[in-house]
Scaffold this active site. Structure first.
Site, mmCIF file in Angstrom:
data_model
loop_
_atom_site.group_PDB
_atom_site.id
_atom_site.type_symbol
_atom_site.label_atom_id
_atom_site.label_comp_id
_atom_site.label_asym_id
_atom_site.label_seq_id
_atom_site.Cartn_x
_atom_site.Cartn_y
_atom_site.Cartn_z
ATOM 1 N N LYS C 77 0.866 -1.178 0.000
ATOM 2 C CA LYS C 77 0.000 0.000 0.000
ATOM 3 C C LYS C 77 0.905 1.230 0.000
ATOM 4 O O LYS C 77 1.940 1.252 0.671
ATOM 5 C CB LYS C 77 -0.890 -0.028 1.248
ATOM 6 C CG LYS C 77 -1.911 1.107 1.305
ATOM 7 C CD LYS C 77 -2.832 0.971 2.533
ATOM 8 C CE LYS C 77 -3.858 2.094 2.584
ATOM 9 N NZ LYS C 77 -4.768 1.960 3.743
ATOM 10 N N SER C 154 -9.696 2.338 2.798
ATOM 11 C CA SER C 154 -8.735 3.034 1.956
ATOM 12 C C SER C 154 -7.761 2.095 1.245
ATOM 13 O O SER C 154 -7.129 2.510 0.278
ATOM 14 C CB SER C 154 -7.938 4.016 2.814
ATOM 15 O OG SER C 154 -7.128 3.320 3.741
ATOM 16 N N SER C 178 -10.234 0.081 6.960
ATOM 17 C CA SER C 178 -9.560 0.214 5.668
ATOM 18 C C SER C 178 -8.924 -1.047 5.107
ATOM 19 O O SER C 178 -8.519 -1.066 3.947
ATOM 20 C CB SER C 178 -8.491 1.314 5.743
ATOM 21 O OG SER C 178 -9.095 2.578 5.676
#
Lengths: 97, 488, 500
Positions: C77, C154, C178
């Site tokens: 990420k 996210s 997330s």
């Protein structure tokens, strides 16, 4: 919350908002704070704030580092990301004291 | 109208650690710009703080020395504001629960003792520096340069109650605090390098009024003289302002030593809502009773304790002790000296240090730490008096000679005695011969003595010492002369 | 060979048996990534560096020093800082930023440690603020099950990359859901560990007391293998817990009771009634109910529990997270790195323009909410009040765990929505986080396990919440469930089409 509040917190946050943006932001933040106001209905008398989640189940204490120099000069690598630099210094528009 | 001055002090003492309070970068003074600013100090994305144990230990020791409460749990908070020398956009400090709570500092001003109450002392990180040498930015704009070497340097901010009533009292407090933190070894006290910086909160009020007047904070006073001048100026400014019908505005001011005046710091004006909250990256700082006890046991003896002990153990005078404990360096020097000459010579060592040594230091305006002579050299001097090699008088001569040549050899005393032939004459045969000569040449005095004039004895002694260039052992001369005069 | 359908466990076997080399795998996935620009999952690749790492992995596989993860590719990420890939946290303000160091998690998973090979950085909501990936500066990532829909957020890029077969696994972070919500929306498995299990060093902070990194992969077993490498004490993170290393794979395949028989016999599953109320859409409910029936079939006993402050977790979260964020994001000021406005007047103007240009609308909104709740006169009423309710929420979980071993429920009230559907109304979006926020507030581990499909054929996730440090148990239950079901094996249309 009113328009003045929005301008005040925008300034505190160093964000610029045009008059129109400030108005639009006010409308959105009012909605959010409408939601936030639900909290006031909860009786929290005698309840300690919980800052660190794990504190709920175990004693926690700030770990301490031995006083040793472990970091060495990497200025050149760090300065590569600088928007403006001169002779190893980060440059900013003149600071007035 | 008569005015009363009210002063509270906030002092930033840089703690004597090797590394920064939340990172492993060095805090050594004088590095090239940003060479001692690591990823944590620069607030690069993703970095986190870890607390330096030594910084906490220093805070504990300071707290113990001023008789404060050491908080078993204290909290680090974020003070949020934007400034280019503050890389994270917040300063990690302690707000609601500081590590040191309360405490007292004793001051003496014109012979009158007074106690200044401390509110608190808390740990925090220093900011970097903005250099205003008119650099040119990317668009040719006038720019400042940011050096973050100092960012993250550990500080203990020591805050007093508004207890001081004059610039002189504020200076006396600052000096007492300075000497204490240096004594404790928690701060190097170097004011030129910014290791000890004072902020003064100054207000005035009509004598008799209970409420405090509006105060102004004068920032970053890095010498005792500036502190005194700045407060004096600020007091005058405030009184004149009020007497002219004006009002003091609460603000931060800066002292300009060239113009000898304070001026408003515009840049800090709008940063008045710091939005303090507990730093979620740091856990509560826990200090156990055991840790406090350990620091207490390893702490250097405080001046008052030392003074008391020396008086009772060695019979030193209160005055001598006060001189010897004025500064840590002096006390350390004395203790070092004592170790080498032994308890029996404690008094002699004290006399030497408060006498010849102190005045020599004074003359050059230096502290014991900067003395060209070391304790072993002085020890030798004392030993030579004790073993009868030299007299006290000769010792003074040797001291001056050593000091003037900034002797660095460990055997300087013996070398000088040898070179100048200052060895005391204790050989009875040699002394007797000299006495006989003196008696022969001073028959008049001999007769006067026999006629009962005691004074004549001293005159004879004087002649004998003169003849030996002061090298004769005075006790021995005394005895031999008495014997001779009584014989014939 | 369709390597993209394989799990970490399978790839590891193939690597160790020399059926495939790490360099072959790296090239295979890099090619798929290159062909999948449409998905907008990856924000930076560095072919040379990836192949260099794969080469190192092959050398380890050859000399016998390889771990289970050596040579297996993964994505990171874009919130984790990396030396060899740009790190932007999904924001213009960090456009083109190159970190001088690797995040702790990146280093632990990478060459010299676990030996995984990084394929690149994946997209995310700006500073992890969002539940749809639409706040990403690089533009939204699309859901591999339906390109017109959001992947969740996210960690949307992470979930989409796995569901599309562009990477077998990815790191993610979870501040209020997330990891779990995008995992649910994309039909993959992800776990948010107990707060403090995984070091946050090098993970760009959103809300420090809530952020926690975790693995995202196809199966619970893969998550367990990855968590073994990710978790552990790190002296550089003061909130990282000093606990003995655990083997999260140890309980996999064992029965709950330890006795032969039904795998989950003796397991008490708590069903919070607040998680099954009016807000829960029927399609999601049907899938979650079926999953619970399955758990029962496997021997679990279900009990009703109550988490009475579930609804309040929304205001509490949207006070605390923005408060911490407003402060955490102050460092982005255009002085030492990141975006600086092209034109500016004085210093304050430089700050304001750089930050206003650099941050997106949602980030600015949260910074201002945070500044407000911390400001003079409001701190007690908002920030402290929220911290007090946070304690009540944490205590409610402890009460619930008196009656059960794990809690089960939905991850989100609805399946993934259409792109652009909710952008205009942030509060509406906040309400969708209702089931995922409270584990973060309490610091508890929680995971998302694929459990079927809802409306429009979109995946549904089952949320499992455990008590502190119960990751191994959560993974054990999820693994047992995945032994009996095949939802986690379903291929997204994009994965089937892409690279075929």
């Amino acid at each position: 919350m009113n328009l003045e509040d929005v301008k005040r917190i925008a300034h505190l946050s160093h964000l610029s908002l045009s008059e129109d943006e400030a108005k639009a932001t006010l409308a959105q933040l009012q909605k959010v704070f409408h939601l936030v106001e639900q909290m006031q209905a909860v009786n929290t008398d005698g309840i300690e704030p919980l800052a660190h989640p794990i504190e709920q189940i175990m004693a926690i204490a700030q770990p301490l580092r031995e006083d040793m120099v472990t970091e060495h000069d990497q200025r050149d690598a760090y300065l590569k990301n600088a928007p403006a630099e001169h002779d190893g210094l980060f440059l900013v528009p003149k600071v007035i004291e | 109208m008569k005015w009363e001055v009210v002063i509270g002090m906030e002092t930033h003492a840089q703690l004597r650690t090797n590394s920064k309070i939340f990172s492993g970068a060095s805090i050594e003074f004088g590095a090239e710009p940003n060479r001692q600013a690591c990823a944590v100090d620069l607030a690069l994305p993703g970095v986190l703080p870890v607390l330096n144990k030594a910084a906490v230990a220093h805070a504990i020791r300071f707290g113990l020395a001023v008789g404060a409460h050491i908080a078993p749990m204290s909290i680090f908070a974020r003070k949020n504001y934007f400034y280019p020398d503050l890389p994270k956009g917040y300063q990690i400090s302690q707000f609601e629960i500081p590590v040191v709570q309360g405490g007292k500092v004793h001051i003496v001003l014109d012979g009158v003792a007074k106690t200044v109450q401390l509110t608190r002392a808390h740990l925090e990180e220093d900011a970097g520096k903005s250099l205003h040498e008119d650099f040119r930015g990317p668009h040719g704009e006038s720019s400042s340069g940011i050096d973050l070497n100092r960012a993250g340097t550990p500080l203990l901010e020591i805050v007093t109650e508004p207890d001081m009533r004059s610039a002189a009292e504020a200076v006396a407090y600052a000096k007492a605090l300075h000497s204490l933190v240096v004594w404790l070894g928690v701060c190097d006290g170097n004011m030129q390098e910014g290791s000890f910086r004072c902020d003064a909160n100054v207000s005035v009020r009509p004598v008799g009024q209970k409420e405090y007047g509006t105060r102004c904070e004068i920032k970053n006073l890095n010498s005792f003289r500036f502190l005194e001048e700045a407060i004096q100026y600020e007091v005058r400014r405030q009184i004149e302002l009020i007497e002219d019908g004006g009002r003091v505005v609460q603000e931060t001011r800066l002292y300009d030593p060239d113009k000898k005046e304070t001026r408003s710091m515009r840049s800090k004006e709008d940063a008045n809502d710091y939005r303090y909250f507990p730093d979620p990256d740091l856990l509560p700082l826990m200090i156990s009773e055991e840790w406090i006890a350990k620091e207490r046991s390893e702490m250097t003896e405080l001046p008052a304790q030392k003074s008391e002990r020396w008086q009772s153990e060695f019979g030193l005078s209160a005055y001598d002790c006060q001189v010897l404990t004025q500064e840590r360096a002096t006390a350390d020097f004395y203790e070092d000296l004592l170790k080498q000459v032994g308890k029996d010579q404690a008094k002699a060592a004290a006399n030497l240090m408060t006498g010849e040594f102190a005045s020599a230091l004074n003359k050059e305006g230096i502290s014991a730490a900067q003395s060209p002579l070391n304790p072993s050299q002085l020890a030798q001097l004392i030993q030579r008096i004790a073993d009868g090699t030299i007299s006290n008088k000769i010792a003074k001569e040797i001291f001056t000679a050593m000091w003037d040549e900034k002797a660095s050899d460990p055997d300087a005393v013996d070398r000088i005695i040898e070179a100048k032939g200052l060895k005391q004459i204790s050989d009875s045969g040699a002394l007797e011969a000299i006495i006989d000569q003196v008696l022969a040449a001073n028959q008049k005095s001999v007769e006067e003595f026999r006629a009962g004039k005691e004074k004549a004895f001293n005159a004879l002694i004087g002649q004998i010492m003169k003849a030996t260039q002061g090298k004769a052992n005075p006790q021995q001369v005394n005895k031999l002369l008495t014997d001779k005069l009584n014989q014939s | 060979m369709s390597w993209h359908t394989k799990t970490i466990a399978e790839l590891s076997k193939s690597l160790h048996s020399k059926e495939v080399s790490s360099q072959e795998l790296a090239n295979y996935f890099l090619a798929r990534i290159a062909e999948s620009k449409e998905l907008n999952a990856f924000v930076d690749v560095n072919v040379e560096q990836t192949l260099l790492q794969a080469k190192a992995a092959d050398a380890q596989l050859a000399d016998g020093s390889a771990t289970k993860l050596t040579g297996v590719p993964l994505a990171h990420k874009d919130i984790f800082v990396t030396k060899h890939w740009k790190t932007t946290a999904g924001s213009k303000i960090l456009n083109n930023y190159i970190s001088p160091f690797d995040a702790h998690v990146v280093a632990e998973l990478g060459v010299g440690r676990a030996g995984m090979v990084c394929l690149g950085k994946v997209n995310m909501d700006e500073f992890a603020m969002g539940s749809s990936n639409e706040s990403a500066y690089a533009g939204p990532t699309k859901n591999p099950w339906d390109l017109a829909r959001v992947p969740g957020g996210s960690s949307g890029g992470s979930a989409a990359a796995i569901a599309a077969g562009l990477a077998p696994a990815s790191t993610g972070t979870d501040t209020g859901g997330s990891i779990r919500q995008p995992a649910a929306f994309c039909g993959i498995t992800g776990i948010k560990p107990t707060y403090g299990r995984v070091s946050r060093y090098g993970m760009i902070a959103y809300a420090s007391s809530l952020d926690q990194a975790g693995p995202m992969a196809k199966t619970a077993e893969d998550c367990a293998i990855m968590l073994n490498a990710m978790a552990g004490h790190d002296a550089k993170d003061s909130t990282s817990l000093e606990r003995a290393k655990e083997d999260y794979t140890k309980a996999l395949g064992k029965t709950w009771s330890g006795e032969p028989g039904l795998p989950l016999k003796g397991l008490r599953v708590g069903l919070p009634k607040e998680y099954f109320g009016d807000g829960l859409n029927a399609d999601v409910r049907t899938a979650v109910d079926a999953a619970i029936e399955q758990l029962k079939k496997m021997g679990a006993e279900c009990v009703s529990v109550s988490l009475p402050k579930t609804e309040l977790s929304i205001p509490v979260y949207y006070v605390l997270a923005p408060a911490e964020a407003s402060s955490n994001l102050s460092r982005f000021d255009g002085v030492r790195y990141g975006h600086r406005a092209a034109e500016y007047g004085d210093l304050t103007d430089m700050y304001k323009r750089s930050r206003s240009e650099g941050f997106g609308a949602e980030v600015k909104r949260r910074i201002m909410i945070g500044a407000y709740v911390l400001s003079h006169g409001y701190y007690d009423a908002y920030y402290l009040k929220a911290q007090r309710i946070r304690r009540i929420i944490a205590q409610d979980f402890q009460n619930a765990f008196d009656a059960c071993d794990i809690i089960a429920g939905p991850v989100a009230p609805n399946v993934a929505g259409k792109l652009g559907e909710k952008v205009s109304d942030p509060t509406q979006m906040y309400l969708e986080d209702i089931y995922t926020l409270s584990p973060n507030l309490a610091g508890l581990p929680a995971m998302s396990v694929p459990c079927g499909f809802g409306d429009h054929g979109m995946p549904v996730g089952l949320q499992l919440i455990g008590n502190y440090f119960s990751e191994a148990a959560l993974l054990q239950v999820a693994h047992a469930y995945q032994q009996e079901t095949n939802w986690h094996q379903a291929q997204s249309p994009f994965a089937v089409k892409g690279g075929a």
